[in-house]
Design a protein around this motif. Structure first.
Motif, PDB file in Angstrom:
ATOM      1  N   ASP A 159       0.027  -0.539  10.120  1.00 21.70           N
ATOM      2  CA  ASP A 159       0.666  -1.283   9.036  1.00 21.70           C
ATOM      3  C   ASP A 159       2.033  -0.710   8.686  1.00 21.70           C
ATOM      4  N   ASN A 162       4.351  -1.944  11.297  1.00 23.24           N
ATOM      5  CA  ASN A 162       4.429  -3.405  11.313  1.00 23.24           C
ATOM      6  C   ASN A 162       4.931  -3.990  10.003  1.00 23.24           C
ATOM      7  N   VAL A 164       3.665  -3.962   6.990  1.00 23.37           N
ATOM      8  CA  VAL A 164       2.611  -4.644   6.231  1.00 23.37           C
ATOM      9  C   VAL A 164       2.192  -3.762   5.056  1.00 23.37           C
ATOM     10  N   ARG A 166      -0.683  -3.388   2.396  1.00 24.90           N
ATOM     11  CA  ARG A 166      -2.072  -3.835   2.232  1.00 24.90           C
ATOM     12  C   ARG A 166      -2.677  -3.153   1.002  1.00 24.90           C
ATOM     13  N   SER A 181       4.755  -3.278  -4.902  1.00 23.93           N
ATOM     14  CA  SER A 181       5.040  -4.111  -3.726  1.00 23.93           C
ATOM     15  C   SER A 181       6.213  -5.050  -3.990  1.00 23.93           C
ATOM     16  N   ARG A 185       9.511  -5.024  -1.708  1.00 26.18           N
ATOM     17  CA  ARG A 185       9.964  -6.233  -1.024  1.00 26.18           C
ATOM     18  C   ARG A 185      11.414  -6.546  -1.383  1.00 26.18           C
ATOM     19  N   THR A 192       5.674  -7.757   4.818  1.00 27.82           N
ATOM     20  CA  THR A 192       4.593  -8.702   4.542  1.00 27.82           C
ATOM     21  C   THR A 192       3.677  -8.035   3.522  1.00 27.82           C
ATOM     22  N   LEU A 194       0.364  -8.238   1.368  1.00 25.49           N
ATOM     23  CA  LEU A 194      -0.912  -8.934   1.270  1.00 25.49           C
ATOM     24  C   LEU A 194      -1.398  -8.956  -0.178  1.00 25.49           C
TER      25      LEU A 194
END
Length: 199
Positions: A159, A162, A164, A166, A181, A185, A192, A194
């Motif tokens: 993650d 990548n 990500v 989570r 998050s 971002r 990404t 989640l």
């Protein structure tokens, strides 16, 4: 893609990425000299360095601080922790970064006041790292004898590489995850993120 490499190759890629952040390397080296029990450099400075490398940014860009955790349950007083913090302040003097150092054996004494939920006492630094709001954050690195890198990554590294984020709903409340998050971002739009799991 690094996130699909075998785990040992991901660990090598992690070390390579982190080594591009000269401030991070200096924090690792200076922290090792403090000889703190069970210490790790952890959290944002690690995965954010990787995000910067993966997205072709300067390795230290956007990193707010460098978190050092250690574990000493022999003296849970604030005075003992403060003595370590003051010693570290001298060790990290003239470093172009803020270094925050905390004894994870004491977290249960103040966590509920800060975050609104109780925190059972940790039994190790690793246990503290396990409870970060996102599994992507659950990462620690330290230097051991002979310059060996010890990497603690209970959820692996895929993650991180990548991009990500989570959720890890074991301790921190949903609003902490969502605030962090959203901030990440804003700095790394390629992430990404989640959703927090439904009850």
């Amino acid at each position: 893609m690094i996130g699909r490499l075998p785990l040992d190759e991901q660990a090598s890629a992690l070390r390579s990425a982190l080594s591009r952040n000269e401030v991070l390397l200096e924090v690792l080296s200076r922290t090792a000299a403090l000889r703190l029990p069970g210490w790790y450099l952890t959290a944002g400075c690690l995965f954010q360095t990787v995000w910067n490398v993966v997205t072709d940014r300067p390795p230290a860009e956007g990193i707010k601080d460098y978190d050092v955790f250690y574990f000493d349950d022999g003296d849970l007083s604030w005075e003992a922790e403060d003595a370590v913090i003051r010693e570290a302040k001298e060790v990290f003097a003239r470093l172009p970064a803020e270094v925050e150092i905390r004894n994870e054996a004491r977290v249960h004494l103040w966590y509920e006041r800060k975050f609104g939920v109780p925190c059972p006492p940790y039994d190790s630094t690793e246990a503290a790292i396990d409870s970060f709001a996102a599994t992507t954050c659950c990462l620690g690195v330290r230097l051991e004898a002979g310059g060996h890198w010890r990497i603690y990554a209970p959820h692996g590294l895929s993650d991180v590489f990548n991009l990500v984020v989570r959720p890890n709903p074991v301790l921190a409340p949903r609003e902490v995850y969502e605030a962090k998050s959203a901030r990440w971002r804003g700095q790394w739009p390629a992430l990404t993120v989640l959703d927090w799991p439904s009850p």
